[in-house]
Design a protein around this motif. Structure first.
Motif, short mmCIF file in Angstrom:
data_model
loop_
_atom_site.label_atom_id
_atom_site.label_comp_id
_atom_site.label_asym_id
_atom_site.label_seq_id
_atom_site.Cartn_x
_atom_site.Cartn_y
_atom_site.Cartn_z
N GLY A 188 0.81 -1.22 0.00
CA GLY A 188 0.00 0.00 0.00
C GLY A 188 0.84 1.27 0.00
O GLY A 188 2.05 1.24 0.25
N LEU A 189 0.19 2.40 -0.28
CA LEU A 189 0.82 3.72 -0.24
C LEU A 189 -0.21 4.72 0.28
O LEU A 189 -1.42 4.48 0.16
CB LEU A 189 1.20 4.19 -1.64
CG LEU A 189 2.53 3.81 -2.27
CD1 LEU A 189 2.62 4.48 -3.64
CD2 LEU A 189 3.70 4.25 -1.41
N ASP A 190 0.27 5.83 0.80
CA ASP A 190 -0.62 6.93 1.14
C ASP A 190 0.10 8.21 0.74
O ASP A 190 0.98 8.69 1.44
CB ASP A 190 -0.92 6.91 2.65
CG ASP A 190 -1.94 7.96 3.04
OD1 ASP A 190 -2.49 8.63 2.15
OD2 ASP A 190 -2.18 8.14 4.25
N CYS A 191 -0.24 8.73 -0.43
CA CYS A 191 0.52 9.86 -1.02
C CYS A 191 -0.16 11.19 -0.72
O CYS A 191 -1.33 11.24 -0.37
CB CYS A 191 0.61 9.69 -2.53
SG CYS A 191 1.28 8.11 -3.01
N THR A 234 -6.03 9.32 -7.35
CA THR A 234 -4.93 8.93 -6.46
C THR A 234 -3.84 8.19 -7.25
O THR A 234 -2.71 8.04 -6.77
CB THR A 234 -5.44 8.00 -5.33
OG1 THR A 234 -6.06 6.85 -5.91
CG2 THR A 234 -6.43 8.71 -4.44
N ILE A 236 0.93 6.78 -7.11
CA ILE A 236 1.51 5.44 -7.17
C ILE A 236 2.56 5.37 -8.28
O ILE A 236 3.66 4.86 -8.09
CB ILE A 236 0.40 4.38 -7.40
CG1 ILE A 236 -0.63 4.45 -6.25
CG2 ILE A 236 1.00 2.98 -7.52
CD1 ILE A 236 -1.79 3.46 -6.36
N GLN A 254 -3.93 2.25 -3.01
CA GLN A 254 -4.04 3.51 -2.26
C GLN A 254 -5.52 3.88 -2.10
O GLN A 254 -6.29 3.74 -3.05
CB GLN A 254 -3.30 4.63 -3.00
CG GLN A 254 -3.57 6.00 -2.39
CD GLN A 254 -2.56 7.07 -2.77
OE1 GLN A 254 -2.16 7.85 -1.93
NE2 GLN A 254 -2.14 7.11 -4.01
#
Ligand code: GAP
Length: 564
Positions: A72-75, A245, A249, A270
């Motif tokens: 996962g990512l949280d940008c 979003t 990524i 995300q």
């Protein structure tokens, strides 16, 4: 179910409120209330659990070409402006809009026809037209039309040419009917005639859905919200709120590769807010200006990308079915070539028959797109355009890239085959708010159940999947005496450690059931006289209304099992 009933329930029971309601609201923005926040959180958590941290990277899932990994990512919401130039959003992310010359409202050009169908003034006008059973126009009564224009029309459609210049507008319509009596006049053409003030100059015009006024020519309108960073507000400090979003990524592709041990095929997920300055936000939360997306960018070998596209299309469709959307209201639709986005090699939409749409119409819940290597390449080389089936870097008048890429190497090196390539990407892109709305629409049920006196009474319930229900169980003492509240509070305290449960001792138990049914609580647990003697409680099922007894010491295990 009528949409109005669901909207009323959402407000009454704290699922959704209009943003800034005490100041009259702000169009396209919504607040989730105490029940709504739990429901949407459960939607997001079900997605994250099923797609990301619950994914078993050692097993080949049914239909998948091989095993794969997920991270996962949280940008950040605001990113370098060059991101949007290379992604194509800066130049291409627009809708065509028209402005009403009379009421000054904006409408999306491709929404005008649909909005006219729902317009208050069109409905009012319909009362003075004679229609056949197939909705075709049978007769035009010029006198009745004129009367409408001078009375009701002034209130509901002050901008309409027929209202502003009744005689001249009507004379063109009468002339049309007289000149081609054998060519039937359809509803759309009639609306255009009564909306056109100067037929000879402008030709027929479509009216404004709000007031009937005349609309300007369609103009491009970029949907990205703008802001500035720092104290100086000029072009150099201009930034955009992300409209998706996904780009966060792509620009982190190398960071993910370098900081984890993932290898292709793998997906990066995300969940986060996105913003689009929609011209005509509408249909409750369906088209909002601030919304949440749940996106996966799945990186794979180009020669396996078709198989992965198929896998994700089917996998994502099944996810909605498993969480309760009915198969006859959910469909998977492949895009025609002319519908594909500028980057897409193939896209399928997962669509739901929302109740605010006409019968037979479906609205997009999620898009599953085969994006090829478009995004990684454009962030490496610069903004790409398609030319004769090939993607090439777009050049300006001087032959330089119109928007330069980062110049960073986005290739992937396969240790096993010793190949270097830019991975292809499959993107399942879902909207958390649209999914939440679809689950609410599907769950809304009206039925008749016996009340405490045994008489059939109308009941509204939300038949939400237990994983999605905001409250998992409610605990009631049958009466507020004889030690029942004490036992019920003890059960509440124990269950609270495992799930979001609710305690209620106010009012008749039948009314307490109804309150829980309306917010979708799947189980109600009642402590009664028998509890005090044999330690059992009743559990009532929201949907079947069946009741059974369970030992209170077994409750935690039983409720946990039922919620899985
Ligand atoms: N990265 C690809 C992308 O953003 P999209 O089809 O524009 O694709 C994906 O958006 C999903 O986001 C949609 O299927 C929908 O669920 C949600 N979405 C898009 N615009 C929305 C809006 N204005 N309001 C609510 N949800 C929206």
């Amino acid at each position: 179910m009528e949409m109005d009933q669901l909207v009323a329930l959402c407000k009454r029971r704290g699922f959704l409120f209009q943003s800034s309601e005490i100041y009259g609201g702000l169009q396209g923005f919504w607040d989730y209330g105490p029940m709504g926040v739990e429901l949407k959180r459960n939607v997001r958590e079900a997605w994250w659990r099923d797609m990301v941290n619950g994914h078993n990277a050692l097993d080949v899932p049914p239909g998948a070409p091989s095993t794969y990994e997920m991270v996962g990512l949280d940008c950040s919401i605001i990113m370098h402006p060059q991101v949007w130039k290379c992604s194509g959003h800066y130049d291409l992310f627009h809708d065509f809009m028209q402005t009403c010359r009379q009421c000054k409202k904006l409408v999306r050009a491709d929404h005008v026809a649909e909005m006219l169908k729902e317009s208050e003034w069109v409905a009012s006008l319909g009362t003075v037209l004679t229609r056949g059973p197939d909705d075709s126009l049978l007769d035009i009564d010029a006198e009745a039309l004129l009367k409408w224009a001078k009375s009701k029309g002034r209130k509901v459609a002050p901008g309409l040419a027929l209202v502003r210049k009744p005689e001249v507008t009507l004379s063109c319509l009468v002339e049309r009917i007289a000149s081609s009596p054998s060519v039937p006049l359809g509803s759309g053409e009639l609306l255009s005639y009564i909306a056109t003030e100067q037929l000879a100059v402008t030709g027929l015009q479509a009216p404004c859905p709000h007031c009937g006024g005349d609309l300007t020519e369609p103009r491009e309108f970029n949907l990205m919200f703008e802001s500035n960073t720092g104290a100086v507000r000029d072009d150099n400090s201009k930034v955009f709120l992300r409209p998706e979003t996904a780009q966060g990524i792509f620009v982190n592709f190398k960071n993910v590769l370098d900081s984890t041990r993932v290898s292709i095929p793998f997906g990066v997920a995300q969940i986060g807010k996105s913003f689009r300055n929609e011209i005509t936000p509408r249909n409750f939360t369906f088209r909002s200006r601030e919304f949440e997306q749940m996106e996966i960018e799945f990186f794979c070998r180009p020669d396996q990308s078709r198989a992965w596209y198929q896998y994700w299309r089917d996998r994502r469709y099944k996810w909605y079915l498993d969480l309760g959307l009915a198969g006859d209201r959910l469909r998977l639709r492949d895009h025609d070539a002319d519908e594909l986005s500028h980057y897409s090699v193939g896209t399928a939409d997962i669509e739901y028959a929302f109740p605010f749409l006409a019968p037979g119409e479906f609205g997009e819940l999620e898009g599953v797109a085969h994006r090829g290597d478009f995004d990684l390449r454009s962030h490496m080389e610069g903004k790409l355009v398609r030319q004769g089936g090939e993607l090439i870097v777009e050049k300006d008048a001087e032959g330089k890239p119109s928007h330069r890429g980062s110049g960073k190497d986005m290739n992937y090196f396969d240790d096993q085959t010793k190949e270097r390539f830019i991975p292809h990407v499959i993107e399942p892109s879902a909207g958390a708010d649209r999914a939440t709305l679809a689950f609410l629409c599907q769950a809304y049920t009206e039925d008749e159940v016996p009340d405490e006196g045994g008489k059939a009474a109308k009941r509204v319930s939300l038949k939400l999947h237990p994983r999605l229900a905001p409250i998992k169980a409610a605990i009631f003492p049958l009466v507020k005496k004889d030690g029942m509240p004490e036992v019920a509070k003890e059960i509440y305290g124990e269950l609270k450690q495992h799930a979001n449960v609710f305690y209620d001792e106010k009012g008749a138990v039948g009314r307490r059931y109804r309150r829980q049914d309306e917010v979708g609580t799947p189980y109600c647990i009642t402590v009664d006289g028998q509890t005090l003697t044999d330690g059992t409680v009743t559990i009532r099922d929201r949907d079947t209304l069946k009741q059974w007894r369970t030992k209170k010491d077994d409750l935690v295990a039983e409720i946990r099992e039922r919620l899985r």
